[in-house]
Motif scaffolding. Structure first.
Motif, PDB file in Angstrom:
ATOM      1  N   PHE A 176       0.782  -1.168  -0.155  1.00 49.24           N
ATOM      2  CA  PHE A 176       0.094  -0.010   0.091  1.00 49.24           C
ATOM      3  C   PHE A 176       1.019   1.267  -0.004  1.00 49.24           C
ATOM      4  O   PHE A 176       0.407   2.418  -0.587  1.00 49.24           O
ATOM      5  CB  PHE A 176      -0.925   0.081   1.214  1.00 49.24           C
ATOM      6  CG  PHE A 176      -2.101  -0.845   0.867  1.00 49.24           C
ATOM      7  CD1 PHE A 176      -3.276  -0.133   0.389  1.00 49.24           C
ATOM      8  CD2 PHE A 176      -2.425  -2.134   1.190  1.00 49.24           C
ATOM      9  CE1 PHE A 176      -4.467  -0.927   0.054  1.00 49.24           C
ATOM     10  CE2 PHE A 176      -3.400  -3.007   0.840  1.00 49.24           C
ATOM     11  CZ  PHE A 176      -4.378  -2.184   0.094  1.00 49.24           C
ATOM     12  N   LEU A 177       2.043   1.155   0.726  1.00 51.58           N
ATOM     13  CA  LEU A 177       2.803   2.436   0.355  1.00 51.58           C
ATOM     14  C   LEU A 177       3.620   2.730  -1.038  1.00 51.58           C
ATOM     15  O   LEU A 177       3.414   3.518  -1.570  1.00 51.58           O
ATOM     16  CB  LEU A 177       4.137   2.176   1.623  1.00 51.58           C
ATOM     17  CG  LEU A 177       3.972   2.261   3.022  1.00 51.58           C
ATOM     18  CD1 LEU A 177       5.047   1.759   3.779  1.00 51.58           C
ATOM     19  CD2 LEU A 177       3.416   3.682   3.415  1.00 51.58           C
ATOM     20  N   LYS A 178       3.746   1.564  -1.416  1.00 52.51           N
ATOM     21  CA  LYS A 178       4.236   1.367  -2.901  1.00 52.51           C
ATOM     22  C   LYS A 178       3.259   1.923  -3.936  1.00 52.51           C
ATOM     23  O   LYS A 178       3.268   2.834  -4.553  1.00 52.51           O
ATOM     24  CB  LYS A 178       4.516   0.118  -3.448  1.00 52.51           C
ATOM     25  CG  LYS A 178       5.059   0.076  -4.921  1.00 52.51           C
ATOM     26  CD  LYS A 178       6.440   0.557  -5.111  1.00 52.51           C
ATOM     27  CE  LYS A 178       7.051   0.110  -6.166  1.00 52.51           C
ATOM     28  NZ  LYS A 178       8.394   0.885  -6.474  1.00 52.51           N
ATOM     29  N   ALA A 179       1.911   1.602  -3.857  1.00 50.06           N
ATOM     30  CA  ALA A 179       0.820   2.038  -4.451  1.00 50.06           C
ATOM     31  C   ALA A 179       0.349   3.581  -4.280  1.00 50.06           C
ATOM     32  O   ALA A 179       0.190   4.171  -5.255  1.00 50.06           O
ATOM     33  CB  ALA A 179      -0.603   1.335  -4.125  1.00 50.06           C
ATOM     34  N   LEU A 180       0.560   4.011  -2.936  1.00 53.82           N
ATOM     35  CA  LEU A 180       0.408   5.177  -2.789  1.00 53.82           C
ATOM     36  C   LEU A 180       1.375   6.375  -3.664  1.00 53.82           C
ATOM     37  O   LEU A 180       0.964   7.284  -4.096  1.00 53.82           O
ATOM     38  CB  LEU A 180       0.360   5.733  -1.245  1.00 53.82           C
ATOM     39  CG  LEU A 180       0.091   7.173  -0.726  1.00 53.82           C
ATOM     40  CD1 LEU A 180      -1.121   7.485  -1.151  1.00 53.82           C
ATOM     41  CD2 LEU A 180       0.415   7.420   0.756  1.00 53.82           C
ATOM     42  N   SER A 181       2.674   5.896  -3.407  1.00 51.87           N
ATOM     43  CA  SER A 181       3.760   6.465  -4.236  1.00 51.87           C
ATOM     44  C   SER A 181       3.283   6.474  -5.684  1.00 51.87           C
ATOM     45  O   SER A 181       4.120   7.619  -6.313  1.00 51.87           O
ATOM     46  CB  SER A 181       5.246   6.026  -3.827  1.00 51.87           C
ATOM     47  OG  SER A 181       5.371   4.784  -4.305  1.00 51.87           O
ATOM     48  N   GLU A 182       2.792   5.408  -6.090  1.00 52.82           N
ATOM     49  CA  GLU A 182       2.609   5.309  -7.646  1.00 52.82           C
ATOM     50  C   GLU A 182       1.047   5.889  -8.161  1.00 52.82           C
ATOM     51  O   GLU A 182       0.855   5.339  -9.208  1.00 52.82           O
ATOM     52  CB  GLU A 182       3.095   3.947  -7.948  1.00 52.82           C
ATOM     53  CG  GLU A 182       4.679   3.511  -7.782  1.00 52.82           C
ATOM     54  CD  GLU A 182       4.922   2.541  -8.433  1.00 52.82           C
ATOM     55  OE1 GLU A 182       4.315   1.665  -9.043  1.00 52.82           O
ATOM     56  OE2 GLU A 182       6.079   1.963  -8.247  1.00 52.82           O
ATOM     57  N   LEU A 183       0.534   6.129  -7.165  1.00 53.10           N
ATOM     58  CA  LEU A 183      -1.096   6.396  -7.509  1.00 53.10           C
ATOM     59  C   LEU A 183      -1.072   7.217  -8.890  1.00 53.10           C
ATOM     60  O   LEU A 183      -2.161   7.187  -9.744  1.00 53.10           O
ATOM     61  CB  LEU A 183      -1.648   7.087  -6.493  1.00 53.10           C
ATOM     62  CG  LEU A 183      -3.494   6.875  -6.331  1.00 53.10           C
ATOM     63  CD1 LEU A 183      -3.661   5.274  -6.353  1.00 53.10           C
ATOM     64  CD2 LEU A 183      -3.933   7.390  -5.102  1.00 53.10           C
TER      65      LEU A 183
END
Length: 223
Positions: free
Chosen positions: A83-90
């Motif tokens: 979820f941290l990765k997804a947030l940074s790549e949203l």
């Protein structure tokens, strides 16, 4: 001659749920009917509460996908990573309607990356210490054995079954979160459950559950 009984879906679910203490339900925040696309737009603009709601909706799916690939004591930590990765790549998400499929792909890559990096550390001579786990109860040991069999299934089957049996998601929820069609989910559950039962019947005997299955088969045959 009567045939031996197969483990029922309820029995398999009961064993699998020992792993998590109970299914995590999507939309754990309550009656949250706001569309995913609206939450994604708000999250892009920096609304962390919107992203938290997306987390509650999609965390069970992400956890289940990871659990088909990594040990259960690693899955929780990797969910946070995903979820941290997804947030940074949203900002790279092109179609908000495919958020589920998009974050599912991130989860699969995270599991692959974890094992790749672990192998690299081992190649460099660094010993990987596993998380200390207390001696397992017979119920937990049996649940771990079921999970091991689940992880040996073809990817499409094991993912759908873990989401259903371990995470407690319904067929429509699996379809909505992953982007799979309802028909694909039904086929994966049906074929996957059939294959799971076959592999559970054919695995080496272990523990009280296998003895109970064997005794049940004998009683069925005698009858």
């Amino acid at each position: 001659m009567a045939m031996g009984s197969s483990p029922s879906p309820d029995a398999l679910a009961g064993e699998a749920l020992v792993l998590t203490g109970g299914p995590q339900r999507p939309d754990a925040t309550g009656n949250d009917s706001e569309p995913d696309s609206a939450l994604i737009r708000a999250a892009r603009e920096g609304d962390r509460s919107a992203y938290a709601r997306l987390y509650h909706r999609f965390a069970p799916m992400v956890h289940g996908l990871l659990l088909t690939r990594v040990a259960r004591d690693l899955a929780d930590d990797l969910v946070q990573d995903v979820f941290l990765k997804a947030l940074s790549e949203l900002g790279t998400l092109r179609d908000d309607m495919r958020f589920g499929a998009w974050i599912a792909a991130i989860a699969r890559r995270r599991a692959v990356d974890f094992y790749r990096r672990e192998r690299e550390r081992q190649d460099d001579g660094e010993r990987i210490e596993g998380t200390a786990v207390p001696e397992a109860s017979s119920a937990r040991a049996e649940a771990n054995a079921v999970l091991s069999v689940l992880q040996s299934l073809p990817e499409a089957y094991r993912e759908t079954l873990v989401l259903r049996l371990v995470e407690g998601m319904t067929g429509p929820e699996i379809s909505s979160r992953t982007g799979l069609s309802h028909g694909s989910v039904r086929v994966n559950l049906h074929r996957g459950m059939k294959l799971l039962r076959e592999r559970l019947r054919n695995r080496p005997e272990r523990g009280p559950t296998r003895r109970r299955e064997r005794e049940g088969d004998e009683e069925s045959t005698d009858g």
